[in-house]
Design a protein around this motif. Structure first.
Motif, PDB file in Angstrom:
ATOM      1  N   ILE A 124      71.452  35.715 -13.089  1.00 40.06           N
ATOM      2  CA  ILE A 124      70.357  36.501 -12.512  1.00 40.06           C
ATOM      3  C   ILE A 124      69.254  36.742 -13.527  1.00 40.06           C
ATOM      4  O   ILE A 124      68.315  37.456 -13.274  1.00 40.06           O
ATOM      5  CB  ILE A 124      70.862  37.858 -11.970  1.00 40.06           C
ATOM      6  CG1 ILE A 124      71.496  38.673 -13.092  1.00 40.06           C
ATOM      7  CG2 ILE A 124      71.795  37.691 -10.800  1.00 40.06           C
ATOM      8  CD1 ILE A 124      71.513  40.149 -12.824  1.00 40.06           C
ATOM      9  N   SER A 125      69.353  36.139 -14.707  1.00 37.85           N
ATOM     10  CA  SER A 125      68.370  36.403 -15.745  1.00 37.85           C
ATOM     11  C   SER A 125      67.476  35.199 -15.981  1.00 37.85           C
ATOM     12  O   SER A 125      67.869  34.071 -15.715  1.00 37.85           O
ATOM     13  CB  SER A 125      69.087  36.747 -17.050  1.00 37.85           C
ATOM     14  OG  SER A 125      69.912  37.853 -16.857  1.00 37.85           O
ATOM     15  N   PRO A 126      66.267  35.445 -16.506  1.00 38.44           N
ATOM     16  CA  PRO A 126      65.428  34.316 -16.897  1.00 38.44           C
ATOM     17  C   PRO A 126      66.128  33.535 -18.010  1.00 38.44           C
ATOM     18  O   PRO A 126      66.738  34.136 -18.889  1.00 38.44           O
ATOM     19  CB  PRO A 126      64.154  34.994 -17.415  1.00 38.44           C
ATOM     20  CG  PRO A 126      64.550  36.394 -17.735  1.00 38.44           C
ATOM     21  CD  PRO A 126      65.678  36.744 -16.830  1.00 38.44           C
ATOM     22  N   SER A 127      66.049  32.207 -17.965  1.00 44.48           N
ATOM     23  CA  SER A 127      66.792  31.419 -18.944  1.00 44.48           C
ATOM     24  C   SER A 127      66.035  31.261 -20.262  1.00 44.48           C
ATOM     25  O   SER A 127      66.615  31.282 -21.334  1.00 44.48           O
ATOM     26  CB  SER A 127      67.110  30.044 -18.353  1.00 44.48           C
ATOM     27  OG  SER A 127      67.845  29.298 -19.276  1.00 44.48           O
ATOM     28  N   ILE A 128      64.709  31.089 -20.161  1.00 42.76           N
ATOM     29  CA  ILE A 128      63.909  30.958 -21.385  1.00 42.76           C
ATOM     30  C   ILE A 128      62.997  32.169 -21.481  1.00 42.76           C
ATOM     31  O   ILE A 128      62.162  32.409 -20.608  1.00 42.76           O
ATOM     32  CB  ILE A 128      63.060  29.671 -21.361  1.00 42.76           C
ATOM     33  CG1 ILE A 128      63.966  28.433 -21.240  1.00 42.76           C
ATOM     34  CG2 ILE A 128      62.181  29.584 -22.604  1.00 42.76           C
ATOM     35  CD1 ILE A 128      63.200  27.107 -21.187  1.00 42.76           C
ATOM     36  N   ILE A 129      63.181  32.946 -22.544  1.00 37.45           N
ATOM     37  CA  ILE A 129      62.378  34.154 -22.731  1.00 37.45           C
ATOM     38  C   ILE A 129      61.541  33.980 -23.998  1.00 37.45           C
ATOM     39  O   ILE A 129      62.078  33.684 -25.071  1.00 37.45           O
ATOM     40  CB  ILE A 129      63.272  35.408 -22.847  1.00 37.45           C
ATOM     41  CG1 ILE A 129      64.140  35.547 -21.586  1.00 37.45           C
ATOM     42  CG2 ILE A 129      62.422  36.662 -23.081  1.00 37.45           C
ATOM     43  CD1 ILE A 129      65.129  36.695 -21.615  1.00 37.45           C
ATOM     44  N   ALA A 130      60.226  34.127 -23.857  1.00 31.53           N
ATOM     45  CA  ALA A 130      59.317  33.994 -25.003  1.00 31.53           C
ATOM     46  C   ALA A 130      58.777  35.373 -25.359  1.00 31.53           C
ATOM     47  O   ALA A 130      58.326  36.110 -24.481  1.00 31.53           O
ATOM     48  CB  ALA A 130      58.160  33.077 -24.620  1.00 31.53           C
ATOM     49  N   ILE A 131      58.856  35.713 -26.647  1.00 32.19           N
ATOM     50  CA  ILE A 131      58.276  36.981 -27.094  1.00 32.19           C
ATOM     51  C   ILE A 131      57.278  36.670 -28.209  1.00 32.19           C
ATOM     52  O   ILE A 131      57.642  36.134 -29.257  1.00 32.19           O
ATOM     53  CB  ILE A 131      59.341  37.966 -27.630  1.00 32.19           C
ATOM     54  CG1 ILE A 131      60.440  38.194 -26.574  1.00 32.19           C
ATOM     55  CG2 ILE A 131      58.695  39.296 -28.036  1.00 32.19           C
ATOM     56  CD1 ILE A 131      61.562  39.121 -27.033  1.00 32.19           C
ATOM     57  N   ASP A 132      56.013  36.979 -27.954  1.00 27.89           N
ATOM     58  CA  ASP A 132      54.973  36.773 -28.966  1.00 27.89           C
ATOM     59  C   ASP A 132      54.325  38.107 -29.304  1.00 27.89           C
ATOM     60  O   ASP A 132      54.477  39.090 -28.572  1.00 27.89           O
ATOM     61  CB  ASP A 132      53.907  35.809 -28.419  1.00 27.89           C
ATOM     62  CG  ASP A 132      54.455  34.398 -28.250  1.00 27.89           C
ATOM     63  OD1 ASP A 132      54.912  33.823 -29.263  1.00 27.89           O
ATOM     64  OD2 ASP A 132      54.436  33.878 -27.119  1.00 27.89           O
ATOM     65  N   GLY A 133      53.576  38.087 -30.401  1.00 34.49           N
ATOM     66  CA  GLY A 133      52.854  39.300 -30.781  1.00 34.49           C
ATOM     67  C   GLY A 133      52.516  39.271 -32.254  1.00 34.49           C
ATOM     68  O   GLY A 133      52.998  38.413 -32.997  1.00 34.49           O
ATOM     69  N   PRO A 134      51.679  40.219 -32.694  1.00 32.54           N
ATOM     70  CA  PRO A 134      51.229  40.231 -34.082  1.00 32.54           C
ATOM     71  C   PRO A 134      52.328  40.663 -35.048  1.00 32.54           C
ATOM     72  O   PRO A 134      53.411  41.081 -34.631  1.00 32.54           O
ATOM     73  CB  PRO A 134      50.082  41.249 -34.063  1.00 32.54           C
ATOM     74  CG  PRO A 134      50.410  42.155 -32.929  1.00 32.54           C
ATOM     75  CD  PRO A 134      51.107  41.320 -31.905  1.00 32.54           C
TER      76      PRO A 134
END
Ligand code: CDP
Length: 234
Positions: free
Chosen positions: A7-17
């Motif tokens: 039930i979860s997203p398979s590819i999770i992207a986290i970006d930020g400074p």
């Protein structure tokens, strides 16, 4: 706690400074979902450490690109419980803590602005990310490395708050630091990272932007975890 990955997203992207809390959030999220945590920043840090160690000229783009193309950087699950999120191994040597040194921090944005360095590292990152069940953290994951990610988070915070968090981190490791100096470095890194020609730091159009200035690590985690149970992979 482990969540049913169906039930979860398979590819999770986290970006930020710099120092926005991406690694802390990413690691917790990956652990909760039973996913691989992959911090792409350590690869740019490892190349920068190698450049300094070999005494290469920081302006020698060709030599630095060749280095990034030829030296394998292994990022593995942590072998020690000393606060590290992963092991960084280069030529058989554990350089995990070397990549956190101030001289690496000062020069990493220059090295990571070179297109050839980015090409070499992001190709490896993409291969790992495409396997799925991954939380990948960086500057350009949602925009360039894995634009097909199921869930994209852009984690932001003011420069002052980020510098304070990085200061607390360094002091907690028993090292010494000056807040003003850290703030200046964070601002300089933000400037170079967001103005470079290739893969500049910016939120993907379909990213969820989270401002963490008034949220602690637990609150950020709970917010994103809630998003994971409402976002599914196709
Ligand atoms: O932990 P912190 O946010 O301070 O930095 P990091 O994520 O370890 O990244 C260090 C540097 O690597 C950044 O300032 C960028 O210059 C570069 N980087 C990048 O260009 N692209 C990425 N996907 C990750 C990091």
């Amino acid at each position: 706690m482990s969540i049913n990955s169906n039930i979860s997203p398979s590819i999770i992207a986290i970006d930020g400074p710099a120092a926005s809390g991406k690694s802390t959030l990413g690691k917790r999220l990956a652990d909760a979902l039973g996913y691989l945590f992959f911090d792409t920043g350590v690869m740019y840090r490892a190349v920068t450490w190698l450049v300094l160690q070999r005494g290469l000229d920081l302006g020698d783009e060709a030599a630095i690109t060749t280095l990034a193309e030829s030296v394998p950087i292994e990022v593995q699950p942590p072998s020690q419980a000393d606060g590290r999120a992963c092991d960084v191994i280069v030529e058989g040597v554990d350089i995990t803590w070397e990549t956190r040194r101030p001289e690496v921090e000062t020069n990493v944005s220059v090295v990571s602005a070179y297109p050839g360095v980015r090409r070499a590292l992001s190709a490896q990152q993409r291969r790992i990310g495409q396997r799925g069940e991954v939380v990948m953290v960086g500057r350009d994951i949602g925009t360039v490395v894995l634009p097909e990610a199921d869930l994209k988070i852009y984690l932001d915070a003011s420069a002052e708050e980020r510098a304070r968090r990085r200061y607390d981190e360094i002091i907690a490791r028993g090292e010494s630091a000056g807040y003003d100096e850290i703030l200046a470095k964070v601002l300089e890194r933000d400037r170079i990272d967001s103005t470079r020609d290739v893969a500049p730091l910016k939120a993907a159009e379909d990213a969820i932007v989270v401002d963490s200035d008034n949220l602690n690590a637990e609150e950020v985690f709970q917010q994103i975890l809630a998003l994971c149970t409402t976002t599914t992979s196709p």
